[in-house]
Design a protein around this motif. Structure first.
Motif, PDB file in Angstrom:
ATOM      1  N   ALA A 101      -7.023   0.247-109.045  1.00 20.75           N
ATOM      2  CA  ALA A 101      -5.759   0.655-108.439  1.00 20.75           C
ATOM      3  C   ALA A 101      -5.360   1.668-109.460  1.00 20.75           C
ATOM      4  O   ALA A 101      -5.188   1.189-110.628  1.00 20.75           O
ATOM      5  CB  ALA A 101      -4.907  -0.647-107.921  1.00 20.75           C
ATOM      6  N   GLN A 112      -1.783   5.049-104.455  1.00 23.08           N
ATOM      7  CA  GLN A 112      -3.072   4.945-104.098  1.00 23.08           C
ATOM      8  C   GLN A 112      -3.381   6.098-103.063  1.00 23.08           C
ATOM      9  O   GLN A 112      -4.476   6.154-102.297  1.00 23.08           O
ATOM     10  CB  GLN A 112      -3.639   3.668-103.216  1.00 23.08           C
ATOM     11  N   LEU A 167      -9.924  -4.019-104.299  1.00 21.04           N
ATOM     12  CA  LEU A 167      -9.245  -2.644-103.587  1.00 21.04           C
ATOM     13  C   LEU A 167     -10.051  -2.235-102.276  1.00 21.04           C
ATOM     14  O   LEU A 167     -11.359  -2.389-102.477  1.00 21.04           O
ATOM     15  CB  LEU A 167      -9.533  -1.742-104.620  1.00 21.04           C
TER      16      LEU A 167
END
Ligand SMILES: Cc1ncc(C[n+]2csc(CCOP(=O)(O)OP(=O)(O)O)c2C)c(N)n1
Length: 300
Positions: free
Chosen positions: A162, A231, A262
Motif C-alpha cells: 500500500a 491507492q 492488498l
C-alpha cells in the motif's frame, strides 16, 4: 439537485413514524450540538457511530451506565459525539482509562472506540494485556489502514504494497492480522465487519456489549482523503462497492486465515465467541478461595 443537497434534505425529513422533523432519530444518543462532525465525506467512522447509537438503543442500557473512551486520531473523536459520559484520552491510552473505569465501577458498560494506530501501535501493549486479563470492556477498532489524522503515515495494519506518504513505493512491512492478535491475546469475542455491513456491525456491537469479558470488533472503514486517494482508488463509496464485491462472510473462520492483503478479498464475520472468567471474576474467585469468609467479593 446535488447528491449532498439531497442527503441534507433527507436528513432533515421526518423518519417513518416520526411526526416532527426537529427530532433526529439519533437525538437521544448523539451530541447534536457538536454537529457537523469533523469526518470527511464518505469516511467510514460516522457509519460506525450511527451503528453504535443503534446498538445502544437495542441494548437498552440506562445511558448513565454507558461510558465511551477514545484515544487520539480521527476515530478518537468518536467519544466527543456520543451523548454519554465519555473520555477523549491521550494517544494509545484509551484501554488503560477504560480499564480503570471498569474496575472502579464494574456496573458500567465501558466501550473503547478508536483507530488502528491508536489501539494497535502506540496502544498495542495495553490492548494485549487487557485481552490477556479479560478486562470486561468492548473495543471497537476503526481500521482505515493508516494514521489518517496526522497525514497518512504507515500503520501496523497497512497492507504490504500500500502506498502512503511515508511509503511512496509501497509498504514492505507485514501488517498485523487484528482478529488473530485479539484471539491469541485472550479476547472472548472477536468479529470483523466493514462499513458496508451496517446490520452486522450493529449486531456485533449489541452482542459484544452484552457479553462479559474482553470483546474486540474490527471495522474496515474507507479513508477517502488519504488511504483511498493514495491507492488511486476513488472515494469511500468506491471502497464500499469494492467491499460489496470482495468481502466474504465466514462466521467461525479461523482467525489465522483472515489476514488482509492488498486488493485481495477480505473475510468478515464473527470469528470467536467463547466463555472465560473476567478479570474481576477471577480475582474474586481466587481471593475467596484463599481467604474464605475474610474476603468480601469486590463489586465496586
Ligand atoms: C504521544 C503522541 N504521539 C503522536 C501523536 C500524533 N498523532 C495524533 S493522531 C495519530 C494517529 C492516529 O491514527 P489512528 O489511530 O489510526 O486514527 P485515525 O486518525 O486513522 O482514525 C498520531 C500519531 C499524538 N497525538 N500523541
Amino acid at each position: 439537485m446535488s447528491v449532498l443537497k439531497e442527503l441534507e434534505k433527507a436528513s432533515l425529513s421526518p423518519a417513518p413514524g416520526q411526526t416532527s422533523p426537529e427530532k433526529h432519530p439519533m437525538d437521544d444518543f448523539m451530541r447534536m450540538d457538536r454537529m457537523p462532525h469533523i469526518w470527511c465525506p464518505t469516511c467510514g467512522i460516522g457509519v460506525s457511530v450511527n451503528c453504535f447509537a443503534k446498538a445502544l438503543e437495542k441494548c437498552g442500557f440506562p445511558l448513565d451506565q454507558v461510558v465511551v473512551v477514545s484515544g487520539i486520531g480521527c476515530s478518537g473523536r468518536v467519544a466527543g459525539y456520543i451523548k454519554v459520559d465519555s473520555f477523549h484520552t491521550t494517544h494509545g491510552r484509551a484501554i488503560p482509562f477504560a480499564t480503570g473505569l471498569k474496575l472502579a465501577n464494574p456496573k458500567l458498560h465501558v466501550i473503547v472506540f478508536s483507530g488502528d494506530g491508536d489501539i494497535i501501535a502506540i496502544g498495542g501493549n495495553h490492548f494485549l494485556n487487557a485481552a490477556r486479563r479479560n478486562i470486561d470492556i468492548t473495543v471497537i477498532c476503526i481500521n482505515n489502514f493508516n494514521y489518517a489524522m496526522t497525514g497518512g503515515q504507515l500503520a501496523p495494519t497497512t497492507p504490504e504494497g500500500a502506498v502512503l506518504p511515508t511509503t511512496p513505493f509501497g509498504s514492505y512491512e507485514k501488517p498485523f492480522n487484528l482478529p488473530f492478535l485479539a484471539e491469541s491475546a485472550g479476547a472472548v469475542y472477536v468479529a470483523r465487519w466493514t462499513s458496508l455491513h451496517i446490520y452486522n456491525q450493529t449486531n456485533a456491537m449489541v452482542e459484544a456489549m452484552k457479553k462479559p469479558g474482553f470483546k474486540f470488533i474490527e471495522i474496515l472503514a474507507p479513508c477517502p482523503t488519504i488511504y483511498e486517494r493514495q491507492q488511486k482508488f476513488g472515494d469511500g463509496l468506491d471502497r464500499l462497492r469494492w467491499y460489496c464485491d470482495n468481502s466474504e462472510i465466514l462466521n467461525g473462520a479461523s482467525t489465522k486465515d483472515v489476514g488482509i492483503s492488498l486488493n485481495e478479498k477480505v473475510i468478515v464475520g464473527k470469528f470467536v465467541d467463547i466463555e472465560r472468567p473476567t478479570y474481576l471474576e477471577s480475582m474474586n474467585a481466587h481471593l475467596q478461595e484463599r481467604l474464605g469468609d475474610r474476603y468480601k467479593p469486590y463489586e465496586g
